[in-house]
Write a protein that holds these residues in place. Structure first.
Motif, mmCIF file in Angstrom:
data_model
loop_
_atom_site.group_PDB
_atom_site.id
_atom_site.type_symbol
_atom_site.label_atom_id
_atom_site.label_comp_id
_atom_site.label_asym_id
_atom_site.label_seq_id
_atom_site.Cartn_x
_atom_site.Cartn_y
_atom_site.Cartn_z
ATOM 1 N N PRO A 102 0.792 -1.243 0.000
ATOM 2 C CA PRO A 102 0.000 0.000 0.000
ATOM 3 C C PRO A 102 0.815 1.280 0.000
ATOM 4 C CG PRO A 102 -0.211 -1.182 2.098
ATOM 5 C CD PRO A 102 0.512 -2.093 1.151
ATOM 6 N N ARG A 103 2.038 1.242 0.560
ATOM 7 C CA ARG A 103 2.838 2.471 0.571
ATOM 8 C C ARG A 103 3.762 2.582 -0.618
ATOM 9 N NH1 ARG A 103 4.619 2.698 6.907
ATOM 10 N NH2 ARG A 103 2.546 3.182 7.709
ATOM 11 N N ALA A 107 -0.030 0.779 -4.736
ATOM 12 C CA ALA A 107 -1.198 1.654 -4.546
ATOM 13 C C ALA A 107 -1.928 1.893 -5.864
ATOM 14 C CB ALA A 107 -0.758 2.990 -3.935
ATOM 15 N N PRO A 139 -4.919 7.417 4.131
ATOM 16 C CA PRO A 139 -4.222 8.206 3.104
ATOM 17 C C PRO A 139 -4.752 7.853 1.712
ATOM 18 C CG PRO A 139 -2.648 7.187 4.600
ATOM 19 C CD PRO A 139 -3.995 6.630 4.954
ATOM 20 N N GLY A 142 -2.252 6.769 -4.200
ATOM 21 C CA GLY A 142 -1.902 7.503 -5.426
ATOM 22 C C GLY A 142 -1.561 8.951 -5.175
ATOM 23 N N ARG A 146 7.557 10.351 -0.918
ATOM 24 C CA ARG A 146 8.576 10.575 0.108
ATOM 25 C C ARG A 146 9.529 11.699 -0.271
ATOM 26 N NH1 ARG A 146 9.983 7.210 4.600
ATOM 27 N NH2 ARG A 146 10.610 8.843 6.014
ATOM 28 N N LYS A 189 -0.035 20.333 1.729
ATOM 29 C CA LYS A 189 1.354 19.908 1.966
ATOM 30 C C LYS A 189 1.967 19.626 0.597
ATOM 31 C CE LYS A 189 3.527 17.036 5.418
ATOM 32 N NZ LYS A 189 3.931 15.675 5.130
ATOM 33 N N ASN A 191 4.238 17.789 -0.679
ATOM 34 C CA ASN A 191 4.589 16.468 -1.230
ATOM 35 C C ASN A 191 3.346 15.607 -1.509
ATOM 36 O OD1 ASN A 191 3.936 15.782 1.444
ATOM 37 N ND2 ASN A 191 5.294 14.005 1.396
ATOM 38 N N ASN A 195 1.110 10.805 -7.422
ATOM 39 C CA ASN A 195 2.366 10.072 -7.619
ATOM 40 C C ASN A 195 2.262 9.094 -8.795
ATOM 41 O OD1 ASN A 195 1.207 7.627 -6.597
ATOM 42 N ND2 ASN A 195 1.566 8.329 -4.496
ATOM 43 N N PHE A 218 2.538 -2.339 -12.235
ATOM 44 C CA PHE A 218 3.739 -1.946 -11.479
ATOM 45 C C PHE A 218 4.618 -3.168 -11.237
ATOM 46 C CE2 PHE A 218 6.455 -0.798 -7.985
ATOM 47 C CZ PHE A 218 6.721 0.548 -8.186
ATOM 48 N N ARG A 222 8.352 -3.220 -12.582
ATOM 49 C CA ARG A 222 9.444 -3.169 -11.604
ATOM 50 C C ARG A 222 10.241 -4.469 -11.569
ATOM 51 N NH1 ARG A 222 10.458 1.219 -8.318
ATOM 52 N NH2 ARG A 222 9.326 2.425 -9.869
HETATM 53 N N1 Q5B Z 1 -0.301 12.097 4.098
HETATM 54 C C1 Q5B Z 1 3.926 7.553 -0.149
HETATM 55 O O1 Q5B Z 1 4.555 9.427 2.899
HETATM 56 C C2 Q5B Z 1 3.771 7.900 1.315
HETATM 57 C C3 Q5B Z 1 -1.132 11.126 2.338
HETATM 58 C C4 Q5B Z 1 -1.439 11.976 3.391
HETATM 59 C C5 Q5B Z 1 -3.586 12.159 2.668
HETATM 60 C C6 Q5B Z 1 -2.163 10.811 1.445
HETATM 61 C C7 Q5B Z 1 2.356 8.469 1.607
HETATM 62 C C8 Q5B Z 1 1.251 7.495 1.279
HETATM 63 C C9 Q5B Z 1 -0.449 6.782 -0.331
HETATM 64 C C10 Q5B Z 1 0.154 5.498 -0.843
HETATM 65 C C11 Q5B Z 1 0.799 5.669 -2.200
HETATM 66 C C12 Q5B Z 1 2.698 5.090 -3.641
HETATM 67 C C13 Q5B Z 1 4.019 6.652 2.180
HETATM 68 C C14 Q5B Z 1 3.873 6.061 -3.614
HETATM 69 C C15 Q5B Z 1 5.692 4.629 -5.079
HETATM 70 C C16 Q5B Z 1 6.627 4.287 -6.207
HETATM 71 C C17 Q5B Z 1 7.912 5.098 -6.196
HETATM 72 C C18 Q5B Z 1 8.554 5.180 -4.795
HETATM 73 C C19 Q5B Z 1 9.776 6.073 -4.682
HETATM 74 C C20 Q5B Z 1 8.871 4.401 -7.157
HETATM 75 C C21 Q5B Z 1 4.831 8.950 1.643
HETATM 76 C C22 Q5B Z 1 3.015 12.564 6.580
HETATM 77 C C23 Q5B Z 1 1.743 13.385 6.609
HETATM 78 C C24 Q5B Z 1 0.668 12.764 7.486
HETATM 79 C C25 Q5B Z 1 -0.153 11.978 6.524
HETATM 80 C C26 Q5B Z 1 -0.152 12.890 5.307
HETATM 81 C C27 Q5B Z 1 0.653 11.379 3.485
HETATM 82 N N2 Q5B Z 1 0.158 10.759 2.402
HETATM 83 N N3 Q5B Z 1 -2.634 12.488 3.573
HETATM 84 N N4 Q5B Z 1 -3.374 11.331 1.637
HETATM 85 N N5 Q5B Z 1 -1.962 9.975 0.425
HETATM 86 N N6 Q5B Z 1 0.599 7.663 0.103
HETATM 87 N N7 Q5B Z 1 1.986 5.071 -2.381
HETATM 88 O O2 Q5B Z 1 6.158 11.360 3.085
HETATM 89 O O3 Q5B Z 1 -0.921 15.411 9.656
HETATM 90 O O4 Q5B Z 1 1.519 14.820 9.594
HETATM 91 O O5 Q5B Z 1 -0.147 13.123 10.364
HETATM 92 O O6 Q5B Z 1 0.980 6.590 2.058
HETATM 93 O O7 Q5B Z 1 0.251 6.272 -3.101
HETATM 94 O O8 Q5B Z 1 5.620 3.893 -4.155
HETATM 95 O O9 Q5B Z 1 10.265 6.601 -5.644
HETATM 96 O O10 Q5B Z 1 10.216 6.255 -3.506
HETATM 97 O O11 Q5B Z 1 8.789 4.653 -8.348
HETATM 98 O O12 Q5B Z 1 9.651 3.554 -6.705
HETATM 99 O O13 Q5B Z 1 6.555 9.221 4.340
HETATM 100 O O14 Q5B Z 1 7.666 6.393 -6.679
HETATM 101 O O15 Q5B Z 1 2.176 9.661 0.935
HETATM 102 O O16 Q5B Z 1 4.680 10.774 4.918
HETATM 103 O O17 Q5B Z 1 3.215 8.817 5.624
HETATM 104 O O18 Q5B Z 1 4.651 10.068 7.296
HETATM 105 O O19 Q5B Z 1 2.703 11.213 6.210
HETATM 106 O O20 Q5B Z 1 1.162 13.499 5.295
HETATM 107 O O21 Q5B Z 1 -1.441 11.731 6.995
HETATM 108 O O22 Q5B Z 1 -0.107 13.827 8.013
HETATM 109 P P1 Q5B Z 1 5.597 10.193 3.805
HETATM 110 P P2 Q5B Z 1 3.826 10.092 6.053
HETATM 111 P P3 Q5B Z 1 0.090 14.340 9.528
HETATM 112 S S1 Q5B Z 1 4.764 6.087 -5.165
#
Ligand code: Q5B
Length: 258
Positions: A102-103, A107, A139, A142, A146, A189, A191, A195, A218, A222
């Motif tokens: 999921p992360r 996704a 969350p 999509g 990070r 925010k 970021n 994605n 994916f 990958r």
């Molecule tokens: N917040 C991806 O999080 C990540 C939020 C959100 C509302 C959201 C997070 C997330 C949904 C799953 C997703 C695919 C875990 C990512 C990939 C391929 C890749 C990878 C690469 C490649 C990053 C900090 C604050 C919190 C959260 C809020 C975050 N996401 N709110 N909707 N979607 N996304 N995954 O930066 O108030 O501070 O508590 O789960 O689509 O995997 O290149 O690395 O090609 O390999 O670590 O691109 O966005 O931040 O989880 O600590 O959240 O933002 O509620 O709010 P972070 P977190 P607060 S593409």
């Protein structure tokens, strides 16, 4: 008398009983001869129809753009650690694959599913969609990255969106909805961008692929990258990885007597 045996499985996509495999009835060699590509094979085996040339070009770009994202991401890192530990290719790649969830990378399915739901049920109500997601899902799949952000945009996503919207005739209601969601989330925010999982999911749903097929894109793409990382480490005779102490925060108790 005649014995009737219940079939053990039922297949609708491929038949190997002739001289060569047929995908949805098309002979594999004939597809090659007539210039079809891997993207058409995917269309036949996953979508059960031969994609048009325009659809195939989109699928090809999705696979190319998501084939790898360097050694730092969870999947490649897992495969690299395994390769360095002397694990064979299939097992090392499956170690990397295990990270897809999921992360990271997994996704795509839920991004396609929920953005489609949003486009259908909340077409002019992004706050309503986000409130529903927060309450029922968490969350938004999509959305968010990070390291990528408005200041450090993800060129892969920009390219795919631009290609589909400006160089094809694809009708993109789900992608359009996700781009509206991105405007709101990045306002909170920077970021919280659309994605690569999100962009792929929306475009594939707009292409007519059912949501349960989407993570497959994916995973397939990958796999190319993870195999590459395994080969790369083997060719360098890379050593076993052991994480240095300075990379670990040992938040442990001081040594003490029992
Ligand atoms: N917040 C991806 O999080 C990540 C939020 C959100 C509302 C959201 C997070 C997330 C949904 C799953 C997703 C695919 C875990 C990512 C990939 C391929 C890749 C990878 C690469 C490649 C990053 C900090 C604050 C919190 C959260 C809020 C975050 N996401 N709110 N909707 N979607 N996304 N995954 O930066 O108030 O501070 O508590 O789960 O689509 O995997 O290149 O690395 O090609 O390999 O670590 O691109 O966005 O931040 O989880 O600590 O959240 O933002 O509620 O709010 P972070 P977190 P607060 S593409």
């Amino acid at each position: 008398g005649e014995v009737v045996v219940e079939p053990l499985i039922r297949t609708t996509i491929a038949d190997d009983r002739g001289e060569e495999p047929r995908y949805m009835g098309y002979a594999a060699s004939e597809l090659c001869q007539k210039g079809y590509g891997i993207e058409h094979t995917i269309g036949l085996l996953w979508g059960k129809r031969l994609p048009s040339q325009e659809e195939a070009e989109i699928i090809k770009r999705i696979i190319m753009i998501s084939a790898d994202h360097g050694p730092a991401v969870s999947g490649a890192f897992g495969a690299i650690i395994a390769s360095c530990a002397g694990i064979d290719l299939p097992q090392a790649v499956s170690a990397g694959m295990t990270m897809i969830g999921p992360r990271f990378g997994g996704a795509v399915t839920n991004a396609g599913k929920y953005f489609k739901m949003g486009a259908d049920e909340y077409p002019n109500d992004i706050p309503g969609f986000l409130a529903w997601m927060k309450k029922n899902v968490g969350p938004v799949p999509g959305i968010g990255h990070r390291v990528k952000s408005l200041k450090n945009p993800d060129r892969r996503v920009k390219y795919l969106v631009d290609y589909v919207k400006n160089q094809t005739k694809l009708h993109t209601p789900v992608l359009n909805f996700a781009l509206e969601v991105e405007k709101v989330t990045t306002g909170k925010k920077d970021n919280l961008i659309l994605n690569v999982d999100g962009a792929m999911g929306c475009i594939l749903v707009d292409l007519g692929y059912p949501s349960h097929t989407l993570n497959g894109f994916f995973v397939l793409a990958r796999t190319i990258g993870m195999i590459g990382h395994w080969i790369d480490q083997q060719e360098q005779n890379a050593r076993l990885i052991r994480v240095y102490d300075y990379l670990i925060n040992y938040a442990v108790r001081e040594p003490r007597e029992v």
